[in-house]
Write a protein that holds these residues in place. Structure first.
Motif, mmCIF file in Angstrom:
data_model
loop_
_atom_site.group_PDB
_atom_site.id
_atom_site.type_symbol
_atom_site.label_atom_id
_atom_site.label_comp_id
_atom_site.label_asym_id
_atom_site.label_seq_id
_atom_site.Cartn_x
_atom_site.Cartn_y
_atom_site.Cartn_z
ATOM 1 N N UNK A 1 -29.899 22.642 -2.120
ATOM 2 C CA UNK A 1 -28.548 22.983 -1.676
ATOM 3 C C UNK A 1 -28.178 24.413 -2.039
ATOM 4 N N UNK B 1 -33.130 18.501 3.861
ATOM 5 C CA UNK B 1 -33.563 17.359 4.679
ATOM 6 C C UNK B 1 -35.074 17.280 4.839
ATOM 7 N N UNK C 1 -24.895 11.813 -5.901
ATOM 8 C CA UNK C 1 -23.884 12.842 -6.109
ATOM 9 C C UNK C 1 -22.825 12.394 -7.104
ATOM 10 N N UNK D 1 -20.164 10.325 -2.821
ATOM 11 C CA UNK D 1 -20.413 10.840 -1.467
ATOM 12 C C UNK D 1 -20.924 9.773 -0.517
ATOM 13 N N UNK E 1 -20.594 7.549 2.819
ATOM 14 C CA UNK E 1 -19.945 7.832 4.105
ATOM 15 C C UNK E 1 -18.834 6.814 4.332
ATOM 16 N N UNK F 1 -17.036 6.089 6.824
ATOM 17 C CA UNK F 1 -16.932 5.432 8.120
ATOM 18 C C UNK F 1 -18.089 4.473 8.371
ATOM 19 N N UNK F 2 -18.891 4.231 7.335
ATOM 20 C CA UNK F 2 -20.011 3.303 7.485
ATOM 21 C C UNK F 2 -19.876 2.187 6.457
ATOM 22 N N UNK G 1 -28.968 4.708 6.186
ATOM 23 C CA UNK G 1 -28.896 5.996 6.893
ATOM 24 C C UNK G 1 -30.195 6.806 6.827
ATOM 25 N N UNK H 1 -32.929 7.661 9.956
ATOM 26 C CA UNK H 1 -33.321 9.013 10.336
ATOM 27 C C UNK H 1 -34.834 9.151 10.358
ATOM 28 N N UNK I 1 -28.648 3.875 -1.941
ATOM 29 C CA UNK I 1 -28.846 4.682 -0.741
ATOM 30 C C UNK I 1 -29.937 5.730 -0.962
ATOM 31 N N UNK J 1 -15.044 16.097 2.630
ATOM 32 C CA UNK J 1 -15.726 16.478 1.401
ATOM 33 C C UNK J 1 -17.122 17.018 1.723
ATOM 34 N N UNK K 1 -20.331 14.992 1.343
ATOM 35 C CA UNK K 1 -20.774 14.054 2.388
ATOM 36 C C UNK K 1 -21.790 14.731 3.297
ATOM 37 N N UNK L 1 -24.907 15.039 1.325
ATOM 38 C CA UNK L 1 -25.566 13.735 1.205
ATOM 39 C C UNK L 1 -26.368 13.437 2.464
ATOM 40 N N UNK L 2 -25.803 13.748 3.628
ATOM 41 C CA UNK L 2 -26.517 13.488 4.882
ATOM 42 C C UNK L 2 -27.782 14.346 4.974
ATOM 43 N N UNK M 1 -31.150 14.181 7.277
ATOM 44 C CA UNK M 1 -30.544 14.473 8.569
ATOM 45 C C UNK M 1 -30.702 15.948 8.936
ATOM 46 N N UNK N 1 -29.376 19.386 10.962
ATOM 47 C CA UNK N 1 -27.997 19.871 11.135
ATOM 48 C C UNK N 1 -27.271 19.190 12.304
ATOM 49 N N UNK O 1 -27.778 16.147 13.480
ATOM 50 C CA UNK O 1 -27.411 14.766 13.114
ATOM 51 C C UNK O 1 -26.271 14.736 12.104
ATOM 52 N N UNK O 2 -26.240 15.722 11.223
ATOM 53 C CA UNK O 2 -25.117 15.791 10.284
ATOM 54 C C UNK O 2 -23.823 15.923 11.073
ATOM 55 N N UNK P 1 -23.392 12.447 13.095
ATOM 56 C CA UNK P 1 -23.214 11.216 12.316
ATOM 57 C C UNK P 1 -22.101 11.309 11.284
ATOM 58 N N UNK P 2 -21.804 12.508 10.820
ATOM 59 C CA UNK P 2 -20.835 12.628 9.729
ATOM 60 C C UNK P 2 -19.598 13.413 10.153
ATOM 61 N N UNK Q 1 -17.601 11.852 13.543
ATOM 62 C CA UNK Q 1 -16.801 10.636 13.307
ATOM 63 C C UNK Q 1 -15.653 10.852 12.317
ATOM 64 N N UNK Q 2 -15.895 11.666 11.302
ATOM 65 C CA UNK Q 2 -14.834 11.866 10.313
ATOM 66 C C UNK Q 2 -13.731 12.786 10.841
#
Lengths: 356, 271
Positions: free
Chosen positions: A53, A74, A82, A86, A88, A90-91, A99, A103, A147, B165, B168, B171-172, B177, B179, B181-182, B185-186, B189-190
């Motif tokens: 990161x 990735x 985290x 962190x 998701x 919405x899941x 997830x 992928x 996860x 955040x 998130x 995390x993806x 994932x 870029x 798909x991030x 998928x994230x 939708x958010x």
């Protein structure tokens, strides 16, 4: 066991402020390694560099001998738990865990099996269809771990994962993490500022301060043989006294000669001496090596904590026997419990670079 | 003792005078003929090709305008998410700045800019390019709508997006994932609550607008808003105007309902 991960001469600054300075770190396969230090010591930056990161300004990250410095997160065979979970929002719990597997294109049956396995592993059977927002902090933490581990990473990175939990839950989770680590047989790299957490869980503790590694070793060696005053004060309570190393195995503190076990410091050399408060033995006046008077007394549950003024130094003492304030006592320390350190020659040297 | 309830009185009055009474009046006029007898003819008037065509054309233009606004606002949100706080505020400030000016003035300014002998064409000709002849066409109307309504799409999307955040997103990535798909998928939708608000706040006013089509359409473009305006103000029937208004309101309510269905949590619902 070989090194699964190597950090070579890593430097990183943010806005002109040096966070990591030529950091070198080898991580052995299948160990539980903890990066421990106060906030701003560079431990989280180190973890983020391993996770991909953050890109280091200089230096290389090697994973199983391969340079992954410029590989995006990735594409790395690592997963991260985290600090704030962190998950998701919405899941569902199951979708969160699935997830990473989705992928990588795993089959539905494989994914379903893995979700069940992971939920069982973190003691959350039957939660697959729950909404993430319905879970407590501790449960969210478990799902975040589930996860990450379903992807079978070779290294799991954990960024203060227990920081937001209350004390009891935190202690339970510490044992869970040790169990998980043993069951999965993978490498854990764990970041925390909590020294107790570090001592409880780790095979190897890396104490960091101001972007440098201060000391690296087993929890026992870090606690019992701190190499400098920073480590001694950061890990547990300690008395740090100025002393004079008269000769091998003999040190003069507070005007009294103490027998110790350290050698090789030279003759008549000023040194720092670390004595843990639980290693100071209190006795009747005149019976010990140094006489003094109790100045403070606090009941801590497991033991009493006292401060004793003796030889112009306020000694921190922990004992199950109580001595009232004002009581005359004597102090004694057995040679094994006296830890001698070199005095730092300058402010900067406080932060020693240690090649591991 | 001063009752807390009485504090709401001004608002209740406002809602009564500003919303409820006018609505009831429209409903009444829609249901009667000129002599005051009950009739459904005013509602049925929408079936007249003279009305139906503008209604469908309004839907089409509103749809195009909303789509363009969304295509502009979402990527902007993605970009602003990643830029520093000061930069973010400045860009948003610049985007909102035109809203400080009356929207009719802004629309008239576009008319002047787009004229055959206007500033834009003068510049185009000066560098040897062909004149842009979109004034008095639907293109100019869509351009005006996008210009006027874009901030209403950007603000709700931006507000939702900057609150996502960043861990998130990390995390993806961490779970493998790409870029894209991030984003799919994230982030998408958010951002949904913001997108829903933005679409609502863009689609409804562009669907009902009549000033923009009049100014930039040069009287050639007849949208449903222009039809209603004509019925009320230019010798038409107030009853037919009310009938068409009621039908359009139903259309808008249906599109709201559809939108709110997409937004399961209802966080972004404005209606």
């Amino acid at each position: 066991m070989g090194n699964i991960l190597e950090l070579v001469n890593i430097s990183k600054s943010f806005d002109g402020e040096l966070i990591l300075d030529e950091l070198n770190l080898d991580v052995k396969e299948n160990t539980f390694m903890t990066l421990l230090g106060p906030s701003g010591c560079g431990k989280t930056t180190t973890l983020r560099i391993i996770g991909g990161f953050t890109t280091p300004d200089e230096g290389r990250v090697l994973f199983e001998g391969r340079d992954i410095t410029n590989l995006p997160p990735n594409k790395r065979q690592l997963n991260t738990v985290f600090q704030k979970y962190a998950l998701f929002p919405h899941m569902s719990v199951g979708e969160n865990i699935a997830y990473g597997l989705k992928i990588s294109g795993k089959s539905k049956t494989y994914i379903d099996d893995k979700i069940k396995y992971a939920l069982k592993l973190v003691n959350m059977d039957g939660y697959a269809n729950r909404d993430v927002s319905q879970l407590s902090g501790g449960q969210q933490q478990r799902i975040a771990i589930a996860r990450a581990i379903v992807n079978e990473p070779k290294v799991l990175l954990l960024d203060e994962p227990l920081g937001a939990l209350d004390l009891k839950l935190r202690q339970d989770m510490q044992y869970e993490l040790i169990r998980l680590k043993n069951e999965l047989g993978i490498t854990f790299i764990y970041v925390t500022h909590d020294q107790e957490e570090a001592l409880t869980m780790s095979d190897t503790v890396v104490v960091m301060n101001q972007g440098y590694i201060q000391q690296m070793g087993t929890p026992e060696s870090i606690y019992n043989e701190p190499e400098n005053a920073f480590v001694a004060t950061f890990i547990g309570d300690s008395n740090i006294l100025s002393g004079l190393m008269l000769q091998d195995k003999l040190v003069r503190i507070c005007g009294v000669n103490f027998i110790c076990v350290d050698t090789g410091f030279g003759v008549n050399k000023p040194v720092d001496v670390v004595i843990r408060p639980e290693d100071v033995i209190l006795d009747e006046p005149g019976m010990g090596q140094l006489d003094g008077v109790v100045t403070h007394l606090i009941f801590k549950g497991v033991h009493y904590e006292m401060e004793v003024m003796a030889g112009d130094f306020e000694w921190l003492v922990q004992s199950t026997e109580m001595h009232a304030v004002g009581e005359a006592v004597s102090l004694r320390v057995v040679p094994d419990n006296i830890q001698i350190m070199n005095k730092p020659e300058s402010e900067d040297e406080e932060a020693v670079v240690i090649d591991v | 003792m001063f009752k807390r309830k009485s504090l709401s009185l001004p608002y209740i009055l406002f809602i009564l005078c500003g919303t409820v009474i006018p609505l009831l009046a429209i409903l009444y006029y829609a249901m009667v003929d000129k002599s005051g007898h009950f009739t459904l003819a005013n509602l049925a008037a929408i079936g007249d090709p003279l009305h139906l065509k503008p209604l469908l054309f309004s839907l089409l233009l509103a749809f195009i305008c909303t789509a363009i606004c969304l295509l502009l606002a979402f990527p902007l949100g993605l970009m602003l998410r990643r830029s520093g706080a000061g930069k973010k505020g400045f860009v948003i400030f610049l985007l909102i700045l035109p809203m400080w000016m009356n929207f009719l003035l802004r629309t008239i300014a576009w008319k002047i800019l787009l004229q055959k002998t206007g500033v834009i064409n003068a510049i185009l000709n000066a560098v040897g390019l062909k004149s842009l002849e979109i004034i008095n066409t639907p293109y100019a109307v869509v351009l005006g709508m996008v210009y006027d309504f874009l901030p209403f799409m950007i603000l709700p999307i931006y507000n939702v997006m900057i609150k996502i955040d960043n861990s998130l997103v990390e995390a993806a990535y961490d779970l493998g994932a790409s870029p894209f798909r991030v984003m799919k998928d994230v982030l998408l939708p958010l951002s949904m609550p913001g997108i829903i608000s933005g679409v609502t706040m863009t689609f409804v006013p562009s669907m009902t607008s009549f000033a923009i089509s009049e100014i930039l359409g040069g009287g050639n473009i007849s949208l449903i808003g222009n039809i209603i305006e004509g019925e009320f103000l230019r010798g038409g029937s107030r009853n037919v105007g009310s009938g068409i208004s009621m039908v359009m309101m139903v259309f808008i309510l249906i599109s709201m309902a559809l939108l709110n269905k997409v937004d399961k949590n209802g966080e972004g619902a404005v209606v």
